[in-house]
Design a protein around this motif. Structure first.
Motif, PDB file in Angstrom:
ATOM      1  N   SER A   1      81.983  25.696  53.631  1.00  0.00           N
ATOM      2  CA  SER A   1      81.023  26.091  53.058  1.00  0.00           C
ATOM      3  C   SER A   1      80.496  25.786  51.685  1.00  0.00           C
ATOM      4  O   SER A   1      79.249  25.733  51.863  1.00  0.00           O
ATOM      5  CB  SER A   1      80.862  26.985  53.549  1.00  0.00           C
ATOM      6  OG  SER A   1      80.811  28.565  53.582  1.00  0.00           O
ATOM      7  N   GLN A   2      81.289  25.862  51.083  1.00  0.00           N
ATOM      8  CA  GLN A   2      81.049  26.439  49.831  1.00  0.00           C
ATOM      9  C   GLN A   2      80.973  24.882  48.983  1.00  0.00           C
ATOM     10  O   GLN A   2      81.497  24.036  47.675  1.00  0.00           O
ATOM     11  CB  GLN A   2      81.842  27.169  48.542  1.00  0.00           C
ATOM     12  CG  GLN A   2      81.506  28.308  49.366  1.00  0.00           C
ATOM     13  CD  GLN A   2      82.407  29.196  49.525  1.00  0.00           C
ATOM     14  OE1 GLN A   2      84.150  28.846  48.056  1.00  0.00           O
ATOM     15  NE2 GLN A   2      82.169  30.793  49.352  1.00  0.00           N
ATOM     16  N   ASN A   3      81.856  23.941  49.809  1.00  0.00           N
ATOM     17  CA  ASN A   3      81.332  22.441  49.120  1.00  0.00           C
ATOM     18  C   ASN A   3      81.725  21.092  49.813  1.00  0.00           C
ATOM     19  O   ASN A   3      82.747  20.923  50.603  1.00  0.00           O
ATOM     20  CB  ASN A   3      83.677  22.362  48.624  1.00  0.00           C
ATOM     21  CG  ASN A   3      84.339  23.303  47.778  1.00  0.00           C
ATOM     22  OD1 ASN A   3      84.343  23.199  46.498  1.00  0.00           O
ATOM     23  ND2 ASN A   3      84.753  24.300  48.513  1.00  0.00           N
ATOM     24  N   PRO A   4      80.318  21.161  49.971  1.00  0.00           N
ATOM     25  CA  PRO A   4      80.101  20.581  51.339  1.00  0.00           C
ATOM     26  C   PRO A   4      80.048  19.208  51.702  1.00  0.00           C
ATOM     27  O   PRO A   4      80.003  18.349  52.163  1.00  0.00           O
ATOM     28  CB  PRO A   4      78.245  20.805  51.442  1.00  0.00           C
ATOM     29  CG  PRO A   4      77.831  20.901  50.357  1.00  0.00           C
ATOM     30  CD  PRO A   4      79.248  22.274  49.618  1.00  0.00           C
ATOM     31  N   SER A   5      80.349  18.638  50.039  1.00  0.00           N
ATOM     32  CA  SER A   5      80.467  17.232  49.765  1.00  0.00           C
ATOM     33  C   SER A   5      82.090  16.786  50.339  1.00  0.00           C
ATOM     34  O   SER A   5      82.579  15.386  50.285  1.00  0.00           O
ATOM     35  CB  SER A   5      80.108  16.633  48.560  1.00  0.00           C
ATOM     36  OG  SER A   5      80.798  17.018  47.788  1.00  0.00           O
ATOM     37  N   LYS A   6      82.723  17.408  50.411  1.00  0.00           N
ATOM     38  CA  LYS A   6      84.075  17.352  51.106  1.00  0.00           C
ATOM     39  C   LYS A   6      84.753  17.764  52.395  1.00  0.00           C
ATOM     40  O   LYS A   6      84.247  18.848  52.466  1.00  0.00           O
ATOM     41  CB  LYS A   6      85.177  18.330  49.892  1.00  0.00           C
ATOM     42  CG  LYS A   6      84.804  17.897  48.218  1.00  0.00           C
ATOM     43  CD  LYS A   6      85.968  19.449  47.488  1.00  0.00           C
ATOM     44  CE  LYS A   6      86.114  19.067  46.474  1.00  0.00           C
ATOM     45  NZ  LYS A   6      86.723  20.379  45.204  1.00  0.00           N
ATOM     46  N   PRO A   7      85.033  16.866  52.716  1.00  0.00           N
ATOM     47  CA  PRO A   7      85.881  16.762  53.833  1.00  0.00           C
ATOM     48  C   PRO A   7      87.306  17.544  54.383  1.00  0.00           C
ATOM     49  O   PRO A   7      88.036  17.891  53.506  1.00  0.00           O
ATOM     50  CB  PRO A   7      86.540  15.714  55.209  1.00  0.00           C
ATOM     51  CG  PRO A   7      86.604  15.132  53.233  1.00  0.00           C
ATOM     52  CD  PRO A   7      85.542  15.281  52.092  1.00  0.00           C
ATOM     53  N   TYR A   8      86.702  18.999  55.168  1.00  0.00           N
ATOM     54  CA  TYR A   8      88.167  19.784  55.666  1.00  0.00           C
ATOM     55  C   TYR A   8      88.423  19.749  56.757  1.00  0.00           C
ATOM     56  O   TYR A   8      88.102  19.596  58.021  1.00  0.00           O
ATOM     57  CB  TYR A   8      87.616  21.030  55.464  1.00  0.00           C
ATOM     58  CG  TYR A   8      87.543  21.369  53.976  1.00  0.00           C
ATOM     59  CD1 TYR A   8      88.676  22.503  53.465  1.00  0.00           C
ATOM     60  CD2 TYR A   8      86.321  21.450  53.224  1.00  0.00           C
ATOM     61  CE1 TYR A   8      88.204  23.353  52.107  1.00  0.00           C
ATOM     62  CE2 TYR A   8      86.329  21.478  52.034  1.00  0.00           C
ATOM     63  CZ  TYR A   8      87.188  22.564  51.448  1.00  0.00           C
ATOM     64  OH  TYR A   8      87.221  22.895  50.017  1.00  0.00           O
ATOM     65  N   PHE A   9      90.385  19.665  57.769  1.00  0.00           N
ATOM     66  CA  PHE A   9      90.640  18.978  58.787  1.00  0.00           C
ATOM     67  C   PHE A   9      91.389  20.999  58.936  1.00  0.00           C
ATOM     68  O   PHE A   9      92.192  21.249  58.136  1.00  0.00           O
ATOM     69  CB  PHE A   9      91.144  17.892  57.840  1.00  0.00           C
ATOM     70  CG  PHE A   9      90.884  16.443  58.019  1.00  0.00           C
ATOM     71  CD1 PHE A   9      90.398  15.810  58.207  1.00  0.00           C
ATOM     72  CD2 PHE A   9      90.392  16.369  56.405  1.00  0.00           C
ATOM     73  CE1 PHE A   9      89.965  14.502  58.459  1.00  0.00           C
ATOM     74  CE2 PHE A   9      90.195  15.418  56.256  1.00  0.00           C
ATOM     75  CZ  PHE A   9      89.211  14.144  57.143  1.00  0.00           C
ATOM     76  N   ILE A  10      91.100  20.921  59.897  1.00  0.00           N
ATOM     77  CA  ILE A  10      91.874  21.487  60.145  1.00  0.00           C
ATOM     78  C   ILE A  10      92.969  21.272  61.391  1.00  0.00           C
ATOM     79  O   ILE A  10      92.666  20.970  62.685  1.00  0.00           O
ATOM     80  CB  ILE A  10      91.480  23.194  61.540  1.00  0.00           C
ATOM     81  CG1 ILE A  10      90.483  23.715  60.151  1.00  0.00           C
ATOM     82  CG2 ILE A  10      91.852  24.093  62.459  1.00  0.00           C
ATOM     83  CD1 ILE A  10      89.143  24.545  60.164  1.00  0.00           C
ATOM     84  N   CYS A  11      94.071  21.409  61.759  1.00  0.00           N
ATOM     85  CA  CYS A  11      95.575  20.406  62.623  1.00  0.00           C
ATOM     86  C   CYS A  11      95.494  21.715  63.581  1.00  0.00           C
ATOM     87  O   CYS A  11      95.931  23.241  62.699  1.00  0.00           O
ATOM     88  CB  CYS A  11      96.461  19.581  61.846  1.00  0.00           C
ATOM     89  SG  CYS A  11      97.542  19.752  63.557  1.00  0.00           S
ATOM     90  N   LEU A  12      95.052  21.373  64.663  1.00  0.00           N
ATOM     91  CA  LEU A  12      95.397  22.341  65.818  1.00  0.00           C
ATOM     92  C   LEU A  12      96.904  22.482  66.888  1.00  0.00           C
ATOM     93  O   LEU A  12      96.684  21.337  67.531  1.00  0.00           O
ATOM     94  CB  LEU A  12      94.357  23.442  66.806  1.00  0.00           C
ATOM     95  CG  LEU A  12      93.650  23.815  65.976  1.00  0.00           C
ATOM     96  CD1 LEU A  12      91.823  24.453  66.964  1.00  0.00           C
ATOM     97  CD2 LEU A  12      93.791  25.217  65.572  1.00  0.00           C
ATOM     98  N   ASP A  13      97.902  22.583  66.085  1.00  0.00           N
ATOM     99  CA  ASP A  13      99.447  22.210  66.530  1.00  0.00           C
ATOM    100  C   ASP A  13     100.277  22.669  67.864  1.00  0.00           C
ATOM    101  O   ASP A  13      99.972  23.965  68.266  1.00  0.00           O
ATOM    102  CB  ASP A  13     100.500  22.113  65.461  1.00  0.00           C
ATOM    103  CG  ASP A  13     101.117  21.099  65.620  1.00  0.00           C
ATOM    104  OD1 ASP A  13     101.303  19.773  66.352  1.00  0.00           O
ATOM    105  OD2 ASP A  13     102.657  20.968  65.318  1.00  0.00           O
ATOM    106  N   GLU A  14     100.088  21.954  68.916  1.00  0.00           N
ATOM    107  CA  GLU A  14     100.184  22.236  70.266  1.00  0.00           C
ATOM    108  C   GLU A  14      99.067  22.964  70.601  1.00  0.00           C
ATOM    109  O   GLU A  14      99.257  24.035  71.169  1.00  0.00           O
ATOM    110  CB  GLU A  14     101.784  22.846  70.392  1.00  0.00           C
ATOM    111  CG  GLU A  14     102.146  21.923  69.767  1.00  0.00           C
ATOM    112  CD  GLU A  14     104.219  21.383  70.236  1.00  0.00           C
ATOM    113  OE1 GLU A  14     104.246  22.126  71.305  1.00  0.00           O
ATOM    114  OE2 GLU A  14     104.938  21.667  69.036  1.00  0.00           O
TER     115      GLU A  14
END
Length: 740
Positions: free
Chosen positions: A462-475
Motif C-alpha cells: 500500500s506504500q508502494n502502489p506502482s510496484k507489483p507484490y506477489f504472494i505465493c501460498l505454497d500447497e
C-alpha cells in the motif's frame, strides 16, 4: 572487454549531454597527463571546448543554461565549473571529487580494471553521445502547436469518455506526445519530470499534465509543481502553480489536510511573484472529488477558455513565466534545506500499457525463464499473465515437481520482485490452519496486534502502489482453504474504483484493534491493487478439495504436461537481467462488465456470453452452472487476449473452459457422464453423438477414435481433459477435475 553492470547504465537516464561529455573530458585529460588526479579547471576547459566547437560548426548541440547565457562562446570557466556540479553529482558512483573539489578522479573500481576498461568506457560515451545528438536533432527540428493540442483535448475529451479507455489516442497524447513536446522547450530543465494522465483504468474527471522538479517532488501526490488542469465540463484549461494533496490528506486527515494546503497557498502567494496570474479562489474544475482537492491547493492560475485559447506564443510565454517562478521557489527551498523527500511512490506514467509493449515484455519474460533453465509448455506464460490480469488470484495445480512454485518466483523475479526487496513472499501453508490468524494476524492477551505475513505484505504494498507484490501460498490446500482464506476471498469481491485506483473494503477494521499505535498502522488496511495471490496445489490423499466459492474467484491452471527430454541450452547467449516493471502491466482494467462494455468490445462480449449460455444449459443438470462473476471474468480474459493478440479467440476460450468451468464438475452419477459428454460435443463439434457413449464411455478410447476427435476439436485442451475425466469415471466410478 564488456563494461561492468555499474558502468553500462550510467547514461541510461539523461536529459542533456553533460554526463557523456564530462566522462570524455576526464578520460582525454588523463590520456594527456597520465595523472589519475585530474584538475577540475582542465576538465572544465575540455568540456567547454567541446560545446564551443559544435556551436561554431553549426552542429546539433545542447543550449547553455538560459539563466547564464545563450551562447557557449560567452561561457567562462567558473560558470562551467558551476554547471558541472550537476553531472558530477549524477555520476557520483564513478566520479569522485578530491581536495575540496579542485580535482576529479574516477572511482577505484574503475582504475583497478586498467586502460582497457577506460577505452571501453570512452567508446560507450561516444556511442551514447552520437545517439543523443541524433535524437536532439529530431527534437530541435520538430515544431508543435500547444494551442492545437489544448483545443483538441477540450473539444474531444467528452466524446472520448464514451469510447473504450484502452489504447485511446487521447491517452497517448497525454502520456507521451505532449510530455515529449514540452520537454523540447528550452526553459524546461533536466530536473523537470513531465507526466500526463487521463485516468487509470477509467477516464478521469479532471485530466492533467504536470511538470515536477524531481529535486523536491517525484509525484503529484506531494510537494509543489506546475500543472495544466482541465475542467470536468471541458469549458476551460488552467495553467496552475499547485501542490500535491494525497499525502497531506493521508497524513493529517481531510479536514486538517485541507487546512495545511490552504495555509501553504497563503505562504506561496506572499513569497512568490505571480504577476499576470490569478491568486483568488475562483478556479472552477468540479464540485467534488479530486477536482475539489486541486481547487483547495492552487496557489496561482491562468484560465484559458475553450472558445478562446491564446496563440502559441502567448501560451509558451505564460508557461515559461510560471516555470521561472517555480525554479526560483525550488532554488530557494534547496538553499534553505527545506526539502521533505518522503519515501512516497513515483507514479507510473502509463495509465495502461500499449499492446506492443505488453507482447514485448512477455517475450522477455519467457526468454528470461528459458535462460534460467526452465521449460514450460507453449502458451503457459501468456495464459498465466492473462489470468492474473483478469483477477489477482490464480491457482496452479498439478503433479508435484512440475515447477509451479518456480514459475511464480521467476515470473516475479523478472519484473524486479524478489524476496530480498519484499515484493515476493513465499508462504508454506500448514495443515493445522483453521482460521485467518496465521495470514492476517491476531491480538495477543495484552491487546497488541501481531500481524501475519500477508498483512505485512499488504502494508508495504500500500506504500508502494506502482510496484507489483506477489504472494505465493505454497500447497495451499494442505489445510481447508475456505477456513483460513475466506476473509481474503470475500474482501477481493469488494473491489471498486475510487479516484482512479482499485480499492477494497478493509481486511482489518480500525475499531477491531485495541491499541492506538496499531490502529494508526493497520487500521482499515485493505488489499491494494498491486498485490497478486497465487496458490500452488497438489491433489492427493493429504490435501483438501476446493469449494465453488474458491473456484469461482480464481483461474485454475493445470500443470500435468511434463517434458523430461527438454534440456537447458548449452549456449544460451547473453543472459537477460530482471527489469523492474510497473504495476500497470498486471493491474486489471475492468472490475464489472460495465467497465468493458463499449461499442468495440460489445460483439466479443455478446459472442462469449452466448457460448456460456449454451454451456450453462448443459451444466444445469448437475447444478454446476455459472453466474455473473464467472461470466464477467471469462469476458475480461477474452477482451485482454484480443487486445494483446496472444491467442486466437478459440484458443483463449479453450483456456477459460478448462480453467473456469471444468474444475466445478465432480461426481459419480449418470448425470455427470451426460454432462461431460455434452461438453465434449461443445468442444469437438456437432458430429459427436452423445448417446453413442452414454451406456459405455469406454468406447471413446478404442483405437484412434479419441485422437481423431482431438485433432478436429475446436477446444482441444478442454476436450482432452474431459476425456481424462470420463476415463476416470469409467474406471473408478467417480471423477473430478482434480483426480484425473
Amino acid at each position: 572487454m564488456s563494461l561492468p553492470v555499474e558502468l553500462s547504465s550510467i547514461f541510461r537516464s539523461k536529459q542533456k549531454s553533460y554526463k557523456m561529455v564530462l566522462v570524455l573530458a576526464m578520460i582525454e585529460t588523463w590520456q594527456e597527463t597520465h595523472d589519475k588526479m585530474l584538475e577540475l579547471d582542465d576538465v572544465a576547459r575540455r568540456f567547454l571546448t567541446y560545446y564551443q566547437y559544435r556551436e561554431t560548426q553549426n552542429l546539433v548541440v545542447d543550449s547553455p543554461p538560459p539563466k547564464v547565457t545563450n551562447q557557449w562562446e560567452l561561457m567562462s570557466i567558473p560558470q562551467v565549473k558551476s554547471l558541472l556540479e550537476t553531472p558530477i553529482e549524477a555520476l557520483r558512483s564513478v566520479v569522485v571529487k578530491q581536495s575540496g573539489g579542485a580535482f576529479l578522479t574516477f572511482a577505484d573500481s574503475v582504475w583497478s580494471q586498467g586502460e582497457e576498461l577506460l577505452s571501453e568506457l570512452q567508446d560507450y560515451a561516444n556511442r551514447e553521445l552520437d545517439l543523443y545528438h541524433s535524437q536532439l536533432g529530431s527534437r530541435q527540428g520538430f515544431n508543435f502547436s500547444l494551442k492545437e493540442s489544448l483545443d483538441h483535448i477540450l473539444h474531444t475529451y467528452h466524446g472520448a469518455k464514451s469510447e473504450p479507455f484502452a489504447n485511446h489516442p487521447l491517452g497517448a497524447l497525454f502520456r507521451r506526445k505532449l510530455p515529449e513536446q514540452l520537454r523540447s522547450l528550452p526553459f524546461v530543465s533536466e530536473h523537470i519530470r513531465i507526466q500526463g494522465s487521463v485516468g487509470k483504468g477509467n477516464w478521469a474527471g479532471v485530466p492533467w499534465i504536470a511538470l515536477m522538479d524531481t529535486r523536491i517532488t517525484k509525484s503529484t501526490q506531494y510537494g509543489e509543481y506546475v500543472v495544466y488542469l482541465f475542467a470536468e465540463d471541458m469549458s476551460a484549461v488552467y495553467l496552475t502553480f499547485n501542490q500535491g494533496v494525497t499525502k497531506p490528506k493521508t497524513d493529517l486527515g481531510k479536514r486538517e489536510g485541507y487546512a495545511f494546503l490552504e495555509q501553504k497557498v497563503i505562504e506561496l502567494r506572499e513569497s512568490l511573484d505571480f504577476e499576470g496570474f490569478s491568486t483568488d479562489e475562483n478556479i472552477h474544475l468540479t464540485s467534488a472529488g479530486l477536482g475539489r482537492d486541486y481547487q483547495v491547493s492552487t496557489a496561482a492560475y491562468k484560465r484559458y477558455d475553450a472558445s478562446n485559447i491564446p496563440s502559441d506564443d502567448q501560451l509558451i510565454a505564460d508557461l515559461e513565466q510560471l516555470i521561472t517562478t517555480y525554479k526560483e521557489y525550488v532554488d530557494r527551498k534547496l538553499h534553505t534545506d527545506q526539502v521533505d523527500d518522503p519515501e512516497y511512490p513515483v507514479e507510473t506514467v502509463e495509465e495502461i500499457m500499449d499492446d506492443e509493449v505488453v507482447r514485448e515484455r512477455l517475450d522477455s519474460i519467457k526468454t528470461y525463464i528459458k535462460h534460467k533453465g526452465f521449460a514450460y509448455p507453449p502458451g503457459l506464460i501468456e495464459n498465466f499473465y492473462l489470468s492474473l490480469k483478469t483477477k489477482p488470484f490464480v491457482i496452479l495445480a498439478g503433479v508435484s515437481g512440475t515447477g509451479k512454485t518456480k514459475l511464480i518466483k521467476l515470473f516475479a523475479e523478472v519484473m524486479g520482485a524478489t524476496a530480498q526487496n519484499g515484493q515476493f513472499t513465499l508462504i508454506p501453508v500448514r495443515p493445522d490452519w483453521s482460521d485467518p490468524s496465521d495470514l492476517i494476524g491476531y491480538s495477543d492477551l495484552s491487546g497488541k496486534f501481531r500481524p501475519g505475513r500477508v498483512t505485512e505484505v499488504l502494508l508495504e504494498a500500500s506504500q508502494n502502489p506502482s510496484k507489483p507484490y506477489f504472494i505465493c501460498l505454497d500447497e495451499m490446500n494442505l489445510a481447508r482453504v475456505e477456513h483460513y482464506f475466506s476473509d481474503m476471498l470475500s474482501i477481493l469481491e469488494t473491489q471498486e474504483w475510487r479516484d482512479g485506483r482499485i480499492t477494497t473494503a478493509p481486511i482489518i477494521h480500525g475499531n477491531s484493534l485495541v491499541q492506538a499505535e496499531d490502529q494508526a498502522v493497520y487500521g482499515n488496511l485493505s488489499i491494494p491493487e498491486n498485490v497478486y495471490l497465487i496458490g500452488t496445489v497438489n491433489m492427493d490423499e493429504t490435501t483438501h478439495p476446493f469449494s465453488k466459492k474458491v473456484l469461482d474467484r480464481a483461474n485454475t491452471i493445470e500443470f500435468n504436461d511434463i517434458f523430461l527430454a527438454q534440456f537447458p541450452d548449452e549456449d544460451p547467449g547473453s543472459e537477460l537481467g530482471p527489469e523492474p516493471t510497473s504495476n500497470q502491466f498486471l493491474r486489471s482494467d475492468y472490475l464489472q462488465l460495465v467497465d468493458a462494455y463499449h461499442a468495440e468490445s460489445k460483439a466479443l462480449i455478446m459472442k462469449t456470453t452466448d457460448v456460456l449460455v449454451q454451456i450453462n444449459r448443459v451444466l444445469e443438470e448437475i447444478q454446476a452452472h455459472v453466474g455473473f462473476r464467472i461470466r464477467d471474468a471469462v469476458c475480461f480474459y477474452m477482451l485482454y487476449n484480443e487486445r494483446f493478440g496472444l491467442f486466437s479467440e478459440e484458443e483463449a476460450f479453450d483456456h477459460q473452459l478448462l480453467q473456469k468451468i471444468l474444475p466445478r464438475i465432480q461426481g459419480s452419477s449418470t448425470s455427470i457422464r451426460r454432462v461431460l459428454l455434452n461438453l465434449m460435443r461443445e468442444c469437438v463439434g456437432s458430429s459427436f453423438v452423445v448417446n453413442d457413449y452414454m451406456d459405455d464411455a469406454a468406447l471413446l478410447f478404442e483405437g484412434r477414435k479419441l485422437s481423431d476427435l482431438l485433432s478436429q476439436a475446436k477446444y482441444p485442451l478442454s476436450a482432452r481433459k474431459i476425456a481424462s475425466m470420463l476415463r476416470r469415471l469409467e474406471e473408478d466410478g467417480f471423477t473430478s477435475y482434480w483426480l484425473s
